[in-house]
Structures are given as structure tokens and as C-alpha cells.
Enzyme design. Structure first.
Site, PDB file in Angstrom:
ATOM      1  N   ASN A  38     -10.326  -2.697   2.656  1.00 36.31           N
ATOM      2  CA  ASN A  38     -10.028  -2.697   1.225  1.00 36.31           C
ATOM      3  C   ASN A  38     -11.315  -2.486   0.441  1.00 36.31           C
ATOM      4  O   ASN A  38     -12.407  -2.524   1.004  1.00 36.31           O
ATOM      5  CB  ASN A  38      -9.427  -4.042   0.805  1.00 36.31           C
ATOM      6  CG  ASN A  38      -7.937  -4.143   1.130  1.00 36.31           C
ATOM      7  OD1 ASN A  38      -7.254  -3.143   1.309  1.00 36.31           O
ATOM      8  ND2 ASN A  38      -7.447  -5.364   1.190  1.00 36.31           N
ATOM      9  N   TYR A  87       0.902  -4.202  12.130  1.00 37.92           N
ATOM     10  CA  TYR A  87       0.812  -2.765  11.821  1.00 37.92           C
ATOM     11  C   TYR A  87       1.639  -1.912  12.774  1.00 37.92           C
ATOM     12  O   TYR A  87       2.334  -0.991  12.353  1.00 37.92           O
ATOM     13  CB  TYR A  87      -0.659  -2.306  11.792  1.00 37.92           C
ATOM     14  CG  TYR A  87      -1.385  -2.809  10.574  1.00 37.92           C
ATOM     15  CD1 TYR A  87      -1.721  -4.154  10.471  1.00 37.92           C
ATOM     16  CD2 TYR A  87      -1.695  -1.986   9.509  1.00 37.92           C
ATOM     17  CE1 TYR A  87      -2.357  -4.649   9.346  1.00 37.92           C
ATOM     18  CE2 TYR A  87      -2.336  -2.467   8.381  1.00 37.92           C
ATOM     19  CZ  TYR A  87      -2.663  -3.800   8.310  1.00 37.92           C
ATOM     20  OH  TYR A  87      -3.283  -4.283   7.189  1.00 37.92           O
ATOM     21  N   HIS A 118       0.834  -1.218   0.000  1.00 37.17           N
ATOM     22  CA  HIS A 118       0.000   0.000   0.000  1.00 37.17           C
ATOM     23  C   HIS A 118       0.865   1.264   0.000  1.00 37.17           C
ATOM     24  O   HIS A 118       0.515   2.262   0.637  1.00 37.17           O
ATOM     25  CB  HIS A 118      -0.944   0.040   1.205  1.00 37.17           C
ATOM     26  CG  HIS A 118      -1.968  -1.051   1.230  1.00 37.17           C
ATOM     27  ND1 HIS A 118      -3.246  -0.890   0.746  1.00 37.17           N
ATOM     28  CD2 HIS A 118      -1.907  -2.334   1.669  1.00 37.17           C
ATOM     29  CE1 HIS A 118      -3.922  -2.023   0.907  1.00 37.17           C
ATOM     30  NE2 HIS A 118      -3.139  -2.913   1.451  1.00 37.17           N
ATOM     31  N   HIS A 177      -3.666   1.033  12.199  1.00 39.39           N
ATOM     32  CA  HIS A 177      -3.385  -0.193  12.957  1.00 39.39           C
ATOM     33  C   HIS A 177      -4.719  -0.845  13.306  1.00 39.39           C
ATOM     34  O   HIS A 177      -5.567  -0.223  13.956  1.00 39.39           O
ATOM     35  CB  HIS A 177      -2.618   0.191  14.225  1.00 39.39           C
ATOM     36  CG  HIS A 177      -2.170  -0.967  15.055  1.00 39.39           C
ATOM     37  ND1 HIS A 177      -2.210  -2.270  14.611  1.00 39.39           N
ATOM     38  CD2 HIS A 177      -1.640  -1.013  16.301  1.00 39.39           C
ATOM     39  CE1 HIS A 177      -1.743  -3.060  15.560  1.00 39.39           C
ATOM     40  NE2 HIS A 177      -1.397  -2.335  16.602  1.00 39.39           N
TER      41      HIS A 177
HETATM   42 FE1  HDD Z   1      -2.575  -4.723   5.502  1.00 40.14          FE
HETATM   43  C1  HDD Z   1      -1.055  -1.734   5.124  1.00 40.14           C
HETATM   44  C2  HDD Z   1      -5.516  -3.402   4.335  1.00 40.14           C
HETATM   45  C3  HDD Z   1      -3.988  -7.864   5.501  1.00 40.14           C
HETATM   46  C4  HDD Z   1       0.139  -5.946   7.040  1.00 40.14           C
HETATM   47  N1  HDD Z   1      -3.161  -2.924   4.843  1.00 40.14           N
HETATM   48  C5  HDD Z   1      -2.391  -1.804   4.775  1.00 40.14           C
HETATM   49  C6  HDD Z   1      -3.170  -0.700   4.296  1.00 40.14           C
HETATM   50  C7  HDD Z   1      -4.426  -1.178   4.070  1.00 40.14           C
HETATM   51  C8  HDD Z   1      -4.419  -2.576   4.418  1.00 40.14           C
HETATM   52  C9  HDD Z   1      -5.612  -0.393   3.546  1.00 40.14           C
HETATM   53  C10 HDD Z   1      -2.666   0.699   4.062  1.00 40.14           C
HETATM   54  C11 HDD Z   1      -2.933   1.582   5.237  1.00 40.14           C
HETATM   55  C12 HDD Z   1      -2.494   2.987   4.924  1.00 40.14           C
HETATM   56  O1  HDD Z   1      -3.130   3.612   4.071  1.00 40.14           O
HETATM   57  O2  HDD Z   1      -1.518   3.425   5.525  1.00 40.14           O
HETATM   58  N2  HDD Z   1      -4.358  -5.488   4.933  1.00 40.14           N
HETATM   59  C13 HDD Z   1      -5.466  -4.765   4.595  1.00 40.14           C
HETATM   60  C14 HDD Z   1      -6.619  -5.632   4.547  1.00 40.14           C
HETATM   61  C15 HDD Z   1      -6.182  -6.881   4.861  1.00 40.14           C
HETATM   62  C16 HDD Z   1      -4.763  -6.793   5.116  1.00 40.14           C
HETATM   63  C17 HDD Z   1      -8.034  -5.185   4.236  1.00 40.14           C
HETATM   64  C18 HDD Z   1      -6.954  -8.157   4.966  1.00 40.14           C
HETATM   65  C19 HDD Z   1      -8.157  -8.231   5.374  1.00 40.14           C
HETATM   66  N3  HDD Z   1      -2.015  -6.556   6.113  1.00 40.14           N
HETATM   67  C20 HDD Z   1      -2.745  -7.719   6.058  1.00 40.14           C
HETATM   68  C21 HDD Z   1      -2.039  -8.789   6.717  1.00 40.14           C
HETATM   69  C22 HDD Z   1      -0.858  -8.245   7.185  1.00 40.14           C
HETATM   70  C23 HDD Z   1      -0.873  -6.857   6.782  1.00 40.14           C
HETATM   71  C24 HDD Z   1      -2.523 -10.204   6.865  1.00 40.14           C
HETATM   72  C25 HDD Z   1       0.255  -8.873   7.939  1.00 40.14           C
HETATM   73  C26 HDD Z   1       0.171  -9.950   8.651  1.00 40.14           C
HETATM   74  N4  HDD Z   1      -0.739  -3.995   5.915  1.00 40.14           N
HETATM   75  C27 HDD Z   1       0.206  -4.665   6.606  1.00 40.14           C
HETATM   76  C28 HDD Z   1       1.416  -3.823   6.919  1.00 40.14           C
HETATM   77  C29 HDD Z   1       1.022  -2.442   6.319  1.00 40.14           C
HETATM   78  C30 HDD Z   1      -0.341  -2.725   5.716  1.00 40.14           C
HETATM   79  C31 HDD Z   1       2.701  -4.416   6.496  1.00 40.14           C
HETATM   80  C32 HDD Z   1       1.997  -1.777   5.373  1.00 40.14           C
HETATM   81  C33 HDD Z   1       2.056  -0.341   5.771  1.00 40.14           C
HETATM   82  C34 HDD Z   1       1.312  -0.257   7.004  1.00 40.14           C
HETATM   83  O3  HDD Z   1       0.829  -1.499   7.341  1.00 40.14           O
HETATM   84  O4  HDD Z   1       1.114   0.722   7.665  1.00 40.14           O
HETATM   85  O5  HDD Z   1       1.642  -3.776   8.278  1.00 40.14           O
END
Ligand code: HDD
Length: 698
Positions: A143, A357, A70, A334
Site C-alpha cells: 500500500n 488472496y 481494491h 497473492h
Molecule cells: Fe489485501 C487485495 C494490499 C491486508 C485480503 N490487498 C489487495 C490489493 C492490495 C492489497 C494492494 C489489490 C491487489 C490488486 O491490485 O489486485 N492488503 C493489502 C495490504 C494489506 C492488506 C498492504 C496489509 C498489510 N488484505 C489484507 C488482509 C486480507 C486481505 C489482512 C485478508 C485477510 N486483499 C485481500 C483480498 C484482496 C486484496 C480480499 C481483494 C482482491 C484480491 O485480494 O485480489 O484477498
């Protein structure tokens, strides 16, 4: 209207640059910043030039790591307001009083591409909302798809490594059409349902303002009596759900890589505030096991026909950020940021997110004090014994930073019974330590099949084409064949159609799931109210066109909230048939059909309009036609349209007034656009895209 968040932001605004001279970071005034301090006019730069060193050092350190997923996104502030009290289900303060507006910040994003990638790629869109509630921040990190690719967060690094650019050559940027993703998909059937969404037009939204959002997981509401209710969150856009077509999306990446970002920004600047309705699907705890899937499985939806979505409030985005880096880049979402009245379930994907997060923000934002960054600051007061660390921006006074203490008067005290403290739902948990996926998570094909069978014919065709595009770019024939074999377990016709396009032997026929379609999944049932508000409409002119027609159609469209732009071969002015000059909004070479939703071709009372000789006009109209956009032609403007030789399309002749066929609206008589014509065109634009057009002959 200034809300608490806005008042808080204003306290953090940097000094006004017009208030005094340029200074160093230390506040020392500077009178010269173009030349470094040198020993002699052509001599070496001196170490003592602290201004030079500071300026360069600060520049060298401007970048922070982009989000691991993202990375590309855009955000805006606004507010959420409930329609009514939800006290029956949740004690969350922001869901109680319909007169209370809670400030929000929302960030939309793509997933795969880096920060600088294009907007209109085929991808999931992030839809993350931070509610600055009176009880602290609540983040709904969702999402635009209601399902996810994997069931357990321990697979997230595997999935992301597969979908991201390949590690040897860092390709492809912002795309999923490559071997590693499809290798993963072909070996991991739990991805299939979400893959169906990814291959559908949901993955190429027309605008962030025109897409749904979903919390994805089953969460829990908890009311004041401690009773839990399962809940799924849905955002529904007021303007309806609309998408691009794939060919258009690809060209848009070149014409305007910031297409979705610009659209969001411009609409908010223009006062066309995007709006969504928040809806919930509620499932009483005792009904947890009444479904033929597991509520804890994030690869499944609860069909809306089974549990209706109840609208509970609306969100409006009405303010752009002041600084992209400070706000949109540094916002830290988060899933574990919850408030009293909202709790988790044991969904293993959610549980993993609740770890990930916070962890990612620590590296991305450089330490544990990121909640002090203005965009992340709650408007609720923060009082605790967390101390020190990088970027500590607060001066905590007093001697005590521990609980229990007597020297600090026992402060901060624990929340009393009358204060709404977060209390985890009391739930009995019992089990053996085990590393195994539950049997209730094993059905990977039924909902993929349900999605497929819920699509209109044109949607199915687009899905087939998307699979052919993606798999056609996969080099490994084994991966192609294995994926098609997986598809055959969803629907044999789909698998055969894909196989034929990519040179794979049609797979064997398996027993596919017997499913009930969910009409709510189709674009056909999510069009909104047919409004044309904020649609971009191009009027193609050249000298000699009927300025009356331009004016009348423009007024009719703008009265409905559309944005109309007059495009001519050059900027400046064009001369109408009446000899009077009129302003041009944009020069044709700077724009393209893909940047507009519809096009108008006014006529020239004396002859075929000069636009007919302009290849840029013909390409414009051809693209609009191929992409199913509404087209209006008046008088001799119809002759421009006819140059495209659309097979079988009916247009008005001199004996007729308005004719509307598949979104092509024509009006023969010379003179201003009639009301009937304008209305027929408005209806055509409101339908968004016309999917059943006869092909062009050339
Ligand atoms: Fe995630 C970012 C949505 C599963 C780990 N995720 C991130 C963002 C969104 C989502 C919208 C961007 C937030 C922003 O604008 O800063 N992610 C989802 C949805 C998921 C999902 C709807 C499933 C239902 N994500 C998911 C899993 C993991 C992560 C299973 C890890 C185990 N996601 C992350 C992250 C991020 C992230 C690596 C990258 C940047 C951040 O968090 O801030 O931690």
C-alpha cells in the site's frame, strides 16, 4: 525493448481484426450482425439464430465479480533492475545482477470504492507489484501507507464491513466519512496509527507516480547459506511524494473521476515513464527484540532514523496494458507468491493474507487455472501435476500426473541441489495453542503520536480538518465522542481541535506517549528534487494577449519536462496582440484548475486582458490560489490576479521586474518572459504547493 513478458503476451494477442471478416466464436464468417433472424419481416425471432444467441449470451456474461476490496485500479507493465547484488542477504535471483531487468506488472488501487468509483477519494492506495522473475512470480502486495488498520487478519472482514458502503443503503461510495467505520475505529484502538495516515494528505495523492509504496509487513530475506534477515520494503517515487488538498480532491472527483488513472496512462503514452526506487530496511535476526514494538505488528513502522532505508534497485513503468479487462482486471496478486530468498514472518496479518488472496481469486476468476491468464503467467517454466478444473487452457500430454511415477520417467523430477528450489527458512517453533493477542502488540498510541508529532504545522492542520470532515458526517454523537476520546490518548491538542469542530465536549487529558518524532514521515522531507517534469501547467489566454509571452514561458517550462496547455474560452485558435492566430489546446469549459498544477496569466500589451472579464478564468485562478498552486502573471496579467484581492500578497509594480511571493510569481514589464522570471516560476512549481498564503478577501 521487448522483454520475456512482452514476448509471452504477444503469443496471446487475439487475431488481428483487420485480417479477415467478422466471425462467430467458432470461426464461422458472418456477413450481417445488425438484424436477428426472423420468421417474416415483422415476425418472431428464430431460435436457430445461433449468431444472435451467441452474441447475446457472450454479452450477458461479460462481467466478473469485482475485487472485494481494491476494486478500482489501474495497472502498467515495466521492469525492475537492482543497483547491485544483494547476495549477502537474499538468494532471490532478481536481486543479484545489476545488468538484469526483471519484467513487472504494477496495479495501483483505491480500497473502499467499487470499480466505477472516483480516483481522488480519501483512501489508502494499493501498490501491488508482480515481478516475473526467472525463478517464478514474486508479488509484493503493498500500500502507500507503511502500516495497516488491524493486527490480525481474522479482523479483516470486520474492518472491511465497517469501512465499505453500509449494507442497508450502500452508501457512501468511495468514502470513509460514515458511522460504521468510525464506530469500528472508536472501539478498536489498534486502527489509530493508520487512521492518522488516512486523515493526512497521504490519502489523497496527486498521482500514483508521486506516492510511496510499502510492503507493510516485516518479511524475511534468506541468503544462500540459509541465514535470515528481517526486511521491510519501501518504494520511493523519483518525482517526490505529493498530494492534493482535500477541497481540490473533492472537486476533481466531479471534473475527472479518472484523474489518477488518466495521469498514469497519459504519462506512459507520452514516454514520461514513472519511476520508483526500491529500498529495504534490514534487521538482523538477533536484533528482533531490540525495538519498543513488535516487528510482527503491522500497525508499526521501523522509523527510518532508527534503521535507514537502503536503496537496492529501481522500477520503471513503460508500457500500458493492451486490454484493461484481460490484464488489469484479471491480474491476481497473492502475498504467498514468493521466490527463493524471500520468506514470511509470523505476522498474523500476513499469515491471513497468505490464505485470503488465493481464495479470493478462485471465486473472482472462476476456478483454479487463473495462473494461465496471460498477465498472471510466470515467464519461468511451469511443470507440475496440477490438472483439469474450469478454464484449463493447456493440453498436458502423457499418462502420468502424479509423483512418484515410473511410467512418466519420474518426471517432473524434484529440483536438485544445484537448482534454486524454494526452501522455507528453518525455524524452531514452540508454543501452546492460544487465541490471544501478544502483549507486545498492545501499545496502540505511541506510533500514532509519533506520526502526529512528525508533521509540519500545515500537515497537522490538514489532519485536524480531515477529522472534522469525517467525524462531522458521523451521525452518532456517541461514536464522535468515543473517537475524540481515543484521539486524546494520542494527543490532547489534536483531540480538542477536532472536538471543537464537531460539537463534542473536549475530552479529558490523558498521559500521552512520550515519543521521538520521525522527520522522514513529513511531506516536507519527501519532496523529491524539485523537478517540474510532467507537471500540468495551464496558460489562460484570450484574444489580444501577448503571444510572445505565451511562447517564451511555454518553452522554458517544456524544456524542464512540464506539460503546458493553452486554454481559451473556446477551442480552435486565439489571436495574439500581434494579430497572428495561435492554436488553443483546450476550451476552458472542458477543464478546471483542479486538473492542473500551476497557471500562467499572460498580459495584453494594450489593456487589461479580456480574461479578466471571464468568470471561468476568475474561478480558475481563485481555485489555483486557494489550493496553493504556483501562479505566474506577466504585465497586465497581474491585473487579473489583483481582481481576487489577495490580502497582503506582493506583486511586481512597473518599477520592478520579477517578484515571487508564496508561489505567486509576477513580472511587470511588457514583453517576453525573462529567464529570471521563468526560473522563479519553475522553482514555485517545483515546490508543488504553497501552504502559507494569505487568504483571499473575496
Ligand atoms: Fe489485501 C487485495 C494490499 C491486508 C485480503 N490487498 C489487495 C490489493 C492490495 C492489497 C494492494 C489489490 C491487489 C490488486 O491490485 O489486485 N492488503 C493489502 C495490504 C494489506 C492488506 C498492504 C496489509 C498489510 N488484505 C489484507 C488482509 C486480507 C486481505 C489482512 C485478508 C485477510 N486483499 C485481500 C483480498 C484482496 C486484496 C480480499 C481483494 C482482491 C484480491 O485480494 O485480489 O484477498
Amino acid at each position: 525493448m521487448a522483454d520475456k513478458k512482452q514476448e509471452q503476451r504477444e503469443r496471446y494477442y487475439a487475431h488481428d481484426l483487420s485480417d479477415g471478416p467478422l466471425t462467430t466464436d467458432q470461426g464461422v464468417p458472418v456477413d450481417h450482425t445488425d438484424d436477428s433472424l426472423q420468421a417474416g419481416e415483422r415476425g418472431p425471432t428464430l431460435m436457430e439464430d445461433f449468431h444472435f444467441r451467441e452474441k447475446l449470451t457472450r454479452f450477458d456474461h461479460e462481467r466478473i465479480p469485482e475485487r472485494v476490496v481494491h476494486a478500482r485500479g489501474s495497472g502498467a507493465y515495466g521492469y525492475f533492475q537492482p543497483y547491485r547484488s544483494c547476495a549477502e542477504f537474499t538468494s532471490a535471483a532478481f536481486l543479484q545482477d545489476p545488468s538484469v531487468r526483471t519484467p513487472v506488472f504494477v496495479r495501483f488501487s483505491t480500497v473502499q470504492g467499487p470499480r466505477g468509483s472516483a480516483d481522488t477519494v480519501r483512501d489508502v492506495r494499493g501498490f501491488a507489484t508482480k515481478f516475473y522473475t526467472s525463478e517464478g512470480n514474486y508479488d509484493l502486495v503493498g500500500n502507500n501507507f507503511p502500516v495497516f488498520f488491524i493486527q490480525d487478519g481474522i479482523k479483516f472482514p470486520d474492518f472491511v464491513h465497517a469501512v465499505k458502503m453500509e449494507p442497508d443503503n450502500e452508501m457512501p461510495t468511495g468514502a470513509s466519512a460514515h458511522d460504521t467505520l468510525w464506530d469500528f475505529v472508536s472501539l478498536q484502538p489498534e486502527t489509530l496509527h493508520t487512521i492518522m495516515w488516512l486523515m493526512s494528505d497521504r490519502a489523497i495523492p496527486r498521482s500514483y507516480r508521486m506516492m510511496q509504496g510499502f510492503g507493510v509487513h516485516t518479511f524475511r530475506f534468506v541468503n544462500a547459506q540459509g541465514r535470515g534477515t528481517f526486511v521491510k520494503f519501501h518504494w520511493k517515487p523519483k518525482l517526490g511524494v505529493h498530494s492534493l488538498v482535500w477541497d481540490e480532491a473533492q472537486e476533481t472527483m466531479g471534473r475527472d473521476p479518472d484523474f489518477n488513472r488518466r495521469d498514469l496512462w497519459d504519462c506512459i503514452e507520452a514516454g514520461d515513464y514513472p519511476e520508483w526506487e526500491l529500498g529495504v530496511q534490514l534487521v538482523p535476526e538477533e536484533d528482533e527484540h531490540n525495538f519498543d514494538f513488535d516487528l510482527l505488528d503491522a500497525t508499526k513502522i521501523i522509523p527510518e532514523e532508527q534503521v535507514p532505508v537502503q536503496p537496492i534497485g529501481r522500477m520503471v513503468l513503460d508500457r500500458n496494458p493492451d486490454n484493461f479487462f484481460a490484464e488489469t482486471e484479471q491480474v491476481a496478486f497473492h502475498t504467498a507468491n514468493v521466490v527463493p530468498g524471500i520468506d514470511f514472518t509470523n505476522d498474523p496479518l500476513l499469515q491471513a493474507r497468505n490464505f485470503s488472496y488465493l481464495d479470493t481469486q478462485l471465486i473472482r476468476l472462476g476456478g483454479p487455472n487463473f495462473a494461465q491468464i496471460p498477465v498472471n503467467r510466470p515467464v519461468a517454466p511451469v511443470r507440475n501435476n496440477q490438472r483439469d478444473g474450469y478454464h484449463q487452457g493447456e493440453i498436458h500430454r502423457g499418462k502420468t500426473s502424479y509423483t512418484k511415477n515410473s511410467l512418466g520417467g519420474g518426471c517432473p523430477a524434484m529440483a536438485g541441489a544445484d537448482e534454486s528450489a524454494f526452501r522455507h527458512l528453518t525455524e524452531r517453533v514452540d508454543g501452546h495453542k492460544i487465541r490471544r493477542r501478544s502483549d507486545s502488540f498492545q501499545n496502540h498510541y505511541s506510533q500514532a503520536a509519533m506520526f502526529w508529532r512528525s508533521m509540519a504545522e500545515w500537515e497537522q492542520q490538514h489532519i485536524i480538518e480531515a477529522f472534522r470532515f469525517e467525524l462531522g458526517k458521523v451521525q452518532s454523537k456517541d461514536v464522535r465522542a468515543r473517537t475524540v476520546d481515543q484521539l486524546s490518548r494520542v494527543d490532547h491538542t489534536l483531540a480538542v481541535a477536532v472536538a471543537e469542530g464537531i460539537g463534542v465536549t473536549p475530552p479529558e487529558r490523558y498521559d500521552t506517549p512520550d515519543v521521538t518524532p520521525s522527520p522522514a514521515l513529513s511531506f516536507e522531507n519527501n519532496r523529491g528534487d524539485g523537478s517540474i517534469a510532467t507537471r500540468q501547467i495551464a496558460v489562460l489566454v484570450s484574444d489580444g494577449v501577448d503571444a510572445d509571452q505565451v511562447d517564451t514561458i511555454r518553452s522554458a517550462l517544456t524544456a524542464q519536462g512540464a506539460n503546458v496547455e493553452v486554454l481559451a474560452p473556446h477551442d480552435g485558435e486565439f489571436t495574439g496582440s500581434d494579430g497572428v492566430t495561435h492554436p488553443v489546446d483546450r476550451a476552458l469549459p472542458t477543464v478546471a484548475s483542479v486538473l492542473y498544477d500551476a497557471v500562467v496569466l499572460p498580459g495584453d500589451p494594450a489593456s487589461v486582458p479580456r480574461t479578466a472579464q471571464d468568470p471561468a478564468v476568475l474561478k480558475f485562478v481563485r481555485d489555483a490560489y486557494r489550493h496553493g498552486k504556483a501562479i505566474a502573471a506577466l504585465g497586465t496579467g497581474i491585473d487579473v490576479l489583483k481582481l481576487l484581492e489577495p490580502a497582503r500578497l506582493r506583486t511586481a509594480d512597473e518599477h520592478e521586474h520579477t517578484v515571487s511571493d508564496e508561489g505567486v510569481v509576477t513580472h511587470h514589464p511588457i514583453g517576453p518572459a525573462s529567464e529570471q522570471f521563468a526560473q522563479a516560476f519553475i522553482d514555485a512549481v517545483g515546490a508543488h504547493r504553497h501552504r502559507n498564503r494569505p487568504p483571499l478577501r473575496r
